[in-house]
Enzyme design. Structure first.
Site, mmCIF file in Angstrom:
data_model
loop_
_atom_site.group_PDB
_atom_site.id
_atom_site.type_symbol
_atom_site.label_atom_id
_atom_site.label_comp_id
_atom_site.label_asym_id
_atom_site.label_seq_id
_atom_site.Cartn_x
_atom_site.Cartn_y
_atom_site.Cartn_z
ATOM 1 N N ASN A 7 0.880 -1.173 0.000
ATOM 2 C CA ASN A 7 0.000 0.000 0.000
ATOM 3 C C ASN A 7 0.915 1.218 0.000
ATOM 4 O O ASN A 7 1.433 1.624 1.031
ATOM 5 C CB ASN A 7 -0.892 -0.037 1.243
ATOM 6 C CG ASN A 7 -1.870 1.132 1.285
ATOM 7 O OD1 ASN A 7 -1.775 2.057 0.461
ATOM 8 N ND2 ASN A 7 -2.782 1.098 2.226
ATOM 9 N N ARG A 64 -2.390 -2.011 -3.679
ATOM 10 C CA ARG A 64 -3.609 -1.229 -3.516
ATOM 11 C C ARG A 64 -3.495 -0.018 -4.439
ATOM 12 O O ARG A 64 -2.511 0.713 -4.384
ATOM 13 C CB ARG A 64 -3.741 -0.754 -2.077
ATOM 14 C CG ARG A 64 -4.924 0.155 -1.925
ATOM 15 C CD ARG A 64 -4.906 0.872 -0.602
ATOM 16 N NE ARG A 64 -6.091 1.692 -0.490
ATOM 17 C CZ ARG A 64 -6.141 2.820 0.193
ATOM 18 N NH1 ARG A 64 -5.088 3.255 0.848
ATOM 19 N NH2 ARG A 64 -7.253 3.514 0.239
ATOM 20 N N HIS A 153 -13.007 2.820 -0.417
ATOM 21 C CA HIS A 153 -13.040 1.743 0.589
ATOM 22 C C HIS A 153 -13.637 0.453 0.004
ATOM 23 O O HIS A 153 -14.103 -0.407 0.752
ATOM 24 C CB HIS A 153 -13.916 2.110 1.814
ATOM 25 C CG HIS A 153 -13.353 3.163 2.709
ATOM 26 N ND1 HIS A 153 -14.164 4.051 3.404
ATOM 27 C CD2 HIS A 153 -12.087 3.469 3.054
ATOM 28 C CE1 HIS A 153 -13.414 4.859 4.120
ATOM 29 N NE2 HIS A 153 -12.146 4.542 3.922
ATOM 30 N N ASN A 184 -11.172 6.708 10.440
ATOM 31 C CA ASN A 184 -10.983 8.148 10.295
ATOM 32 C C ASN A 184 -11.753 8.615 9.081
ATOM 33 O O ASN A 184 -12.469 9.605 9.117
ATOM 34 C CB ASN A 184 -9.498 8.440 10.107
ATOM 35 C CG ASN A 184 -8.998 9.298 11.227
ATOM 36 O OD1 ASN A 184 -9.690 10.200 11.698
ATOM 37 N ND2 ASN A 184 -7.784 9.018 11.662
ATOM 38 N N GLY A 185 -11.577 7.864 7.991
ATOM 39 C CA GLY A 185 -12.461 8.032 6.842
ATOM 40 C C GLY A 185 -13.656 7.112 7.061
ATOM 41 O O GLY A 185 -13.493 6.011 7.587
ATOM 42 N N ARG A 214 -13.276 15.241 7.686
ATOM 43 C CA ARG A 214 -13.997 15.619 6.463
ATOM 44 C C ARG A 214 -15.460 15.908 6.789
ATOM 45 O O ARG A 214 -16.057 15.225 7.621
ATOM 46 C CB ARG A 214 -13.936 14.495 5.424
ATOM 47 C CG ARG A 214 -12.559 14.191 4.902
ATOM 48 C CD ARG A 214 -12.632 13.202 3.742
ATOM 49 N NE ARG A 214 -11.325 12.672 3.408
ATOM 50 C CZ ARG A 214 -11.003 11.376 3.445
ATOM 51 N NH1 ARG A 214 -11.897 10.469 3.781
ATOM 52 N NH2 ARG A 214 -9.789 10.994 3.121
ATOM 53 N N GLU A 307 -15.346 -1.275 14.718
ATOM 54 C CA GLU A 307 -14.921 -2.523 15.360
ATOM 55 C C GLU A 307 -14.816 -2.392 16.879
ATOM 56 O O GLU A 307 -15.035 -3.355 17.602
ATOM 57 C CB GLU A 307 -13.543 -2.945 14.822
ATOM 58 C CG GLU A 307 -13.590 -3.452 13.398
ATOM 59 C CD GLU A 307 -12.197 -3.595 12.783
ATOM 60 O OE1 GLU A 307 -11.235 -3.871 13.522
ATOM 61 O OE2 GLU A 307 -12.082 -3.433 11.559
ATOM 62 N N GLU A 337 -8.113 -5.364 4.439
ATOM 63 C CA GLU A 337 -7.978 -5.030 3.023
ATOM 64 C C GLU A 337 -6.762 -5.731 2.407
ATOM 65 O O GLU A 337 -6.807 -6.155 1.253
ATOM 66 C CB GLU A 337 -7.846 -3.504 2.863
ATOM 67 C CG GLU A 337 -9.186 -2.809 3.078
ATOM 68 C CD GLU A 337 -9.052 -1.384 3.571
ATOM 69 O OE1 GLU A 337 -8.636 -1.210 4.732
ATOM 70 O OE2 GLU A 337 -9.369 -0.458 2.822
HETATM 71 P P1 ADP Z 1 -8.157 5.005 9.339
HETATM 72 O O1 ADP Z 1 -9.302 5.468 8.487
HETATM 73 O O2 ADP Z 1 -7.100 6.072 9.533
HETATM 74 O O3 ADP Z 1 -7.596 3.657 8.978
HETATM 75 P P2 ADP Z 1 -9.056 3.668 11.790
HETATM 76 O O4 ADP Z 1 -9.810 2.579 11.136
HETATM 77 O O5 ADP Z 1 -7.793 3.329 12.502
HETATM 78 O O6 ADP Z 1 -8.805 4.886 10.801
HETATM 79 O O7 ADP Z 1 -10.057 4.382 12.839
HETATM 80 C C1 ADP Z 1 -9.701 5.473 13.605
HETATM 81 C C2 ADP Z 1 -10.899 5.863 14.466
HETATM 82 O O8 ADP Z 1 -11.292 4.719 15.254
HETATM 83 C C3 ADP Z 1 -10.612 6.980 15.462
HETATM 84 O O9 ADP Z 1 -11.739 7.835 15.571
HETATM 85 C C4 ADP Z 1 -10.406 6.227 16.773
HETATM 86 O O10 ADP Z 1 -10.793 6.993 17.880
HETATM 87 C C5 ADP Z 1 -11.352 5.072 16.620
HETATM 88 N N1 ADP Z 1 -10.965 3.919 17.478
HETATM 89 C C6 ADP Z 1 -11.639 3.446 18.524
HETATM 90 N N2 ADP Z 1 -11.052 2.401 19.096
HETATM 91 C C7 ADP Z 1 -9.926 2.198 18.390
HETATM 92 C C8 ADP Z 1 -8.856 1.259 18.518
HETATM 93 N N3 ADP Z 1 -8.843 0.321 19.462
HETATM 94 N N4 ADP Z 1 -7.866 1.342 17.606
HETATM 95 C C9 ADP Z 1 -7.878 2.264 16.630
HETATM 96 N N5 ADP Z 1 -8.857 3.193 16.477
HETATM 97 C C10 ADP Z 1 -9.866 3.160 17.351
#
Ligand code: ADP
Length: 372
Positions: A7, A64, A153, A184-185, A214, A307, A337
């Site tokens: 990636n 990716r 995604h 985050n996204g 965003r 999750e 992914e």
């Molecule tokens: P990205 O889109 O950058 O891959 P992630 O899937 O890591 O983002 O998700 C980030 C979001 O998930 C943040 O808002 C974070 O607060 C929330 N979150 C909650 N619990 C966790 C955890 N155990 N690990 C990572 N992110 C978490």
């Protein structure tokens, strides 16, 4: 077969090495700060070289690629014509595709005999019908500039939808699934009998749900109104919508949902408001996607928030299927992914190229920016 999944982003390269079809993870890592001031990794070629020093005897590489536009409806084995098409997509994905391409070209130069596949974030959404992907703009903007909904995604939505079918022990072509990728996204997809028929992200990942930074859906007239009011240029407006909005902008505290939940618990009103808006928007999309599929058998949550944050999931699903005779199953499925990319790469090689070589680059492609 050992498959290396790459990636390649603008300043980092993440990798995972799998043994397929066993799906066994052998190694993973990340090279960061590529090309940044003070970094000892000057470009993607140097980054890939470091990765290849750590892993050996690779049989194939899966990349990716963020944007495949309308050129790629499924994963493909890479050759010069594929590279040229990915290059053409750089015009509508200037932040992502050049970096993905730099990874592909660096691999072709370093391992010319190894087969490579491209797996696109947009491909899964190429099944969305025309009436859902054309915007209400003059049609010429689609025919001249390819402006339409693409969705992102896709690898994650496809992976968790298939996992849901496996867990429910039902064929995917008998299921109506709504997949919520909340990281985050954030994006949400209506997967009708295995096919994406609508998704919340659009021409870019900015459309749809409220995300970390965003804004998601807004009245488009706000863009010119704010630019006039605040005397912003297009670049500044872009930053405002992509980096300063969403959970971060509303709360004025953070884009991190864990932080916001803590703050909301201790009485911070703007943190609570940001969470409420986030949840409301997702519920609205679930309602819309249930309507367009005439039902929903399963709702899937994935990615960081989906999750890990049960409290958010419970708020999203509260009473949402009250009027249903049979409530849909709600599943939490960790996304993967990279594994999906490894599976699709393995499948492609098995089907189309059990024997044969890698990518022999055209002369001109060897000098692609960032690849050396
Ligand atoms: P990205 O889109 O950058 O891959 P992630 O899937 O890591 O983002 O998700 C980030 C979001 O998930 C943040 O808002 C974070 O607060 C929330 N979150 C909650 N619990 C966790 C955890 N155990 N690990 C990572 N992110 C978490």
């Amino acid at each position: 077969m050992k498959i290396l999944v790459i990636n390649s982003g603008s300043s980092s390269i993440k990798y995972k090495l799998f043994v397929m079809p066993k799906e066994k993870l052998l190694a993973k890592g990340i090279i960061e700060h590529i090309g940044e001031k003070g970094s000892n990794v000057g470009n993607h070629y140097a980054g890939l070289k470091l990765i290849l020093n750590k892993v050996n005897s690779i049989d194939a590489i899966g990349h990716r690629v963020v944007h495949g536009a309308e050129s790629f409806k499924k994963p493909v084995l890479i050759n010069n014509s594929v590279i040229k098409k990915i290059k053409q997509c750089c015009a509508i994905a200037p932040l992502h595709n050049p970096a993905n391409l730099a990874g592909i070209i660096a691999c072709a130069r370093l391992l010319p005999g190894v087969k490579q596949a491209a797996v696109f974030d947009t491909a899964f959404h190429q099944s969305i019908p025309e009436y859902a992907y054309i915007y209400g703009l003059p049609y010429e903007f689609y025919s001249k500039f390819c402006i339409r909904k693409y969705g992102f995604h896709g690898t994650s939505h496809e992976y968790v939808a298939h996992e849901a079918a496996r867990i429910l022990k039902k064929p995917i072509n008998k299921l109506k699934i709504i997949t919520c990728h909340l990281g985050n996204g954030c994006s949400i997809t209506a997967v009708d009998r295995g096919k994406s028929i609508d998704t919340s992200m659009g021409f870019t990942p900015l459309e749809g749900l409220i995300m970390g930074t965003r804004c998601g859906d807004i009245d488009p007239a706000l863009v010119t109104y704010i630019m006039r009011k605040e005397k912003l240029d297009t670049h500044e407006m872009d930053i405002l919508l992509n980096k300063e909005s969403g959970l971060k902008g509303i709360s004025g505290i953070s884009n991190d949902m864990r932080v916001l939940e803590e703050k909301a618990k201790s009485g911070n009103k703007r943190a609570k408001l940001a969470i409420d808006i986030f949840i409301y928007r997702i519920r609205k999309y679930i309602g819309a996607y249930t309507a367009i599929m005439s039902g929903c058998d399963c709702l899937v949550f994935t990615a960081g928030i989906g999750e890990n944050q049960k409290s958010i999931r419970l708020k999203i699903t509260k009473n949402i299927f009250k009027h249903f005779k049979k409530a849909p199953k709600v599943l939490v499925i960790p996304t993967n992914e990279e594994l999906m990319i490894a599976k699709q790469t393995y499948q492609l090689i098995k089907e189309f190229s059990p024997a044969g070589g890698g990518v022999s680059l055209d002369k001109r492609l060897r000098s692609f920016p960032w690849s050396r």
